[in-house]
Design an enzyme around this catalytic site. Structure first.
Site, PDB file in Angstrom:
ATOM      1  N   GLY A  65      18.529  -5.587  -0.651  1.00  0.00           N
ATOM      2  CA  GLY A  65      18.698  -6.887  -1.297  1.00  0.00           C
ATOM      3  C   GLY A  65      17.523  -7.826  -1.169  1.00  0.00           C
ATOM      4  N   ASN A  66      16.749  -7.728  -0.088  1.00  0.00           N
ATOM      5  CA  ASN A  66      15.592  -8.597   0.076  1.00  0.00           C
ATOM      6  C   ASN A  66      14.459  -7.756   0.647  1.00  0.00           C
ATOM      7  OD1 ASN A  66      13.654 -10.501   1.139  1.00  0.00           O
ATOM      8  ND2 ASN A  66      15.257 -12.059   0.975  1.00  0.00           N
ATOM      9  N   TYR A 100      -0.336  -1.262  19.553  1.00  0.00           N
ATOM     10  CA  TYR A 100       0.327  -0.288  18.688  1.00  0.00           C
ATOM     11  C   TYR A 100      -0.592   0.868  18.314  1.00  0.00           C
ATOM     12  CZ  TYR A 100       4.087  -3.559  18.631  1.00  0.00           C
ATOM     13  OH  TYR A 100       5.101  -4.370  19.036  1.00  0.00           O
ATOM     14  N   TYR A 106       1.576   1.498  14.902  1.00  0.00           N
ATOM     15  CA  TYR A 106       0.520   1.093  13.985  1.00  0.00           C
ATOM     16  C   TYR A 106       0.788   1.643  12.585  1.00  0.00           C
ATOM     17  CZ  TYR A 106      -3.752   0.579  11.511  1.00  0.00           C
ATOM     18  OH  TYR A 106      -4.641   0.254  10.543  1.00  0.00           O
ATOM     19  N   LYS A 119      -2.792  -2.724   8.603  1.00  0.00           N
ATOM     20  CA  LYS A 119      -2.671  -4.181   8.668  1.00  0.00           C
ATOM     21  C   LYS A 119      -1.866  -4.672   7.478  1.00  0.00           C
ATOM     22  CE  LYS A 119      -4.784  -5.846  12.272  1.00  0.00           C
ATOM     23  NZ  LYS A 119      -3.906  -6.326  13.314  1.00  0.00           N
ATOM     24  N   ASP A 144      -4.303  -1.746  -1.860  1.00  0.00           N
ATOM     25  CA  ASP A 144      -3.025  -2.451  -2.017  1.00  0.00           C
ATOM     26  C   ASP A 144      -2.737  -2.805  -3.470  1.00  0.00           C
ATOM     27  OD1 ASP A 144      -2.009  -3.228   0.891  1.00  0.00           O
ATOM     28  OD2 ASP A 144      -4.200  -3.301   0.848  1.00  0.00           O
ATOM     29  N   ARG A 171      -9.154   0.928  10.958  1.00  0.00           N
ATOM     30  CA  ARG A 171      -7.917   1.204  11.702  1.00  0.00           C
ATOM     31  C   ARG A 171      -7.182  -0.071  12.099  1.00  0.00           C
ATOM     32  NH1 ARG A 171      -8.226   6.688  13.068  1.00  0.00           N
ATOM     33  NH2 ARG A 171     -10.248   7.488  12.453  1.00  0.00           N
ATOM     34  N   ASP A 190       0.892  -1.162   0.000  1.00  0.00           N
ATOM     35  CA  ASP A 190       0.000   0.000   0.000  1.00  0.00           C
ATOM     36  C   ASP A 190       0.927   1.207   0.000  1.00  0.00           C
ATOM     37  OD1 ASP A 190      -1.507   2.194   0.766  1.00  0.00           O
ATOM     38  OD2 ASP A 190      -2.541   1.163   2.403  1.00  0.00           O
ATOM     39  N   ASP A 232      -7.813  -7.239   1.449  1.00  0.00           N
ATOM     40  CA  ASP A 232      -7.569  -5.919   2.028  1.00  0.00           C
ATOM     41  C   ASP A 232      -8.331  -5.806   3.339  1.00  0.00           C
ATOM     42  OD1 ASP A 232      -6.498  -3.341   2.208  1.00  0.00           O
ATOM     43  OD2 ASP A 232      -8.288  -2.439   1.309  1.00  0.00           O
ATOM     44  N   LYS A 233      -7.764  -5.016   4.257  1.00  0.00           N
ATOM     45  CA  LYS A 233      -8.316  -4.759   5.585  1.00  0.00           C
ATOM     46  C   LYS A 233      -8.304  -5.999   6.467  1.00  0.00           C
ATOM     47  CE  LYS A 233      -9.133  -0.517   4.345  1.00  0.00           C
ATOM     48  NZ  LYS A 233      -8.023  -0.503   3.339  1.00  0.00           N
TER      49      LYS A 233
HETATM   50  P1  13P Z   1      -4.963  -0.387   5.236  1.00  0.00           P
HETATM   51  O1  13P Z   1      -4.179  -1.322   6.117  1.00  0.00           O
HETATM   52  O2  13P Z   1      -5.650  -1.103   4.118  1.00  0.00           O
HETATM   53  O3  13P Z   1      -4.095   0.743   4.748  1.00  0.00           O
HETATM   54  O4  13P Z   1      -6.139   0.225   6.106  1.00  0.00           O
HETATM   55  C1  13P Z   1      -5.789   0.961   7.215  1.00  0.00           C
HETATM   56  C2  13P Z   1      -6.939   1.509   7.962  1.00  0.00           C
HETATM   57  O5  13P Z   1      -6.688   2.124   8.962  1.00  0.00           O
HETATM   58  C3  13P Z   1      -8.317   1.308   7.497  1.00  0.00           C
HETATM   59  O6  13P Z   1      -9.249   1.937   8.353  1.00  0.00           O
HETATM   60 MG    MG Z   2      -4.010   2.106   3.348  1.00  0.00          MG
HETATM   61 MG    MG Z   3      -4.866  -2.101   2.502  1.00  0.00          MG
END
Ligand code: 13P
Ligand code: MG
Ligand code: MG
Ligand code: 13P
Length: 364
Positions: A102-103, A346, A227, A230, A52, A264, A13, A130-131
């Protein structure tokens, strides 16, 4: 460099449009331009699920190839430049460092890779969510490869009857353990039933040792110490001929399970299977979404995709996910909608506890 093919799915993302909902078309165009004509790739497919960007790449350089990871990193950096210009939300969110070493693992982007000798016919499915977080694959992977109520092949296909091996990562202690199904399933379920802690990294055919599935497992917040969203995960699954059939691999998603993520990154909610056209989360930044793209590989070329969850057969799953989302939303800031305290560490939780320190009185 042998004749084996490697499939690398690398995602990040690097800026949301609008908020955390989707990817701006200019970023996708930039990613395609970066991968197009690259001599190290056999083929590629660029897509997105929610906010993403997913780079699906085939090549012959093996897993953890510096050149491939560098290419993905450079692509995300180039996309970040576009995201900054457009002032997209959270531009550069998943790139934890300014320099590539490198990785790409541990630097923010999620990585799922597998190397194998292409079979006479090689159907693969790339799942992208996603999420949510990598542990979201635990339940579906268990059903695909260990549950005969999901995968009848485990019962009636002599090539599957011996079962599969599961490589499980402990994301907190950074170690791994391998379980053999069906013998070890009760032990395994103790761990993989806690998907924020233990994640299925890879699955192997027990008799042949062939790789069957590979996921992106990481905890960005553990790496960054704060944080940062995710780790919206990806998963590669090979299908048919001694492995679960395509329909057996898709079947677990017909019953939406609860996953961590959503608003979040701090809430539990149903994982809704959707086609690409419905992949942008909206309500409360969700509910969490999963897309399944099928490809037939031929000499490393990606023929597809087949947008599986766009099918009407998943309408009821979407309806169920909406019902579950509607119900659990009513709990607002209460568990189990909001994640357990361990998962909140976090967020503001430490600051709130610090602020309240003096007001707590010991009870004796
Ligand atoms: P993402 O991890 O998809 O960026 O979403 C973060 C978020 O805080 C959604 O409310
Ligand atoms: Mg995001
Ligand atoms: Mg996302
Ligand atoms: P394979 O053994 O070729 O995967 O066939 C199983 C099948 O397609 C059942 O739907």
């Amino acid at each position: 460099m042998g004749k084996e093919i490697t499939v690398s799915v690398i995602k990040a993302d690097v800026g949301g449009y609008v908020g955390h909902s989707s990817v701006h078309p200019e970023l996708l165009a930039k990613a395609k331009a970066m991968l197009d004509g690259r001599p190290e790739l056999i083929d590629y497919y660029v897509t997105h699920v929610g906010d993403d960007i997913n780079l699906i790449m085939t090549h012959q350089l093996g897993c953890n190839a510096g050149k491939i990871h560098q290419l993905a990193w450079d692509t995300f950096v180039a996309c970040t430049d576009v995201a900054r210009k457009l002032k997209l939300y959270g531009a550069g969110q998943d790139l934890l460092s300014d320099a590539f070493s490198g990785n790409i693992k541990g630097m923010g982007p999620g990585v799922a890779e597998m190397q194998f000798e292409e079979r006479k016919s090689e159907p693969i499915i790339i799942f992208m969510a996603d999420k949510t977080e990598p542990g979201a694959w635990n339940l579906p992977l268990y059903k695909m490869f260990a549950d005969p109520f999901n995968t009848i092949g485990l019962v009636i296909d002599p090539n599957m009857h011996d079962g599969f091996e599961f490589e499980v990562r402990d994301l907190i202690k950074n170690r791994e353990v391998t379980f053999s199904a069906p013998e070890d399933i009760y032990d395994m379920l103790v761990l993989i039933g806690a998907p924020g802690h233990y994640c299925i990294k890879r699955v192997f055919h027990k008799k042949t040792g062939e790789i069957a599935a590979s996921s992106s497992t990481q905890r960005l917040n553990l790496m960054a110490g704060r944080y940062v969203g995710k780790d919206d995960p990806v998963l590669i699954v090979r299908c048919q001929s001694g492995l679960p059939a395509v329909g057996e691999v898709l079947e677990p998603f017909a019953s939406p399970h609860m996953v961590s993520g959503w608003m979040r990154g701090s809430h539990s909610g149903p994982l809704m299977p959707v086609g690409l056209k419905d992949c942008a989360p909206t309500r409360f930044d969700g509910p969490p979404r999963v897309v399944a793209l099928g490809f037939q590989l031929a000499d490393g070329k990606l023929h597809g995709p087949q947008d599986f969850f766009a099918d009407t057969a998943f309408d009821l799953a979407r309806q169920k996910a909406n019902e579950l989302a509607n119900y659990i939303r009513r709990l607002g800031p209460f568990e189990p909608h909001r994640l357990h305290l361990d998962e909140m560490e976090y967020t503001t939780m430490p600051q709130v506890l610090e602020k309240l320190k003096e007001r707590f009185k010991d009870l004796r």
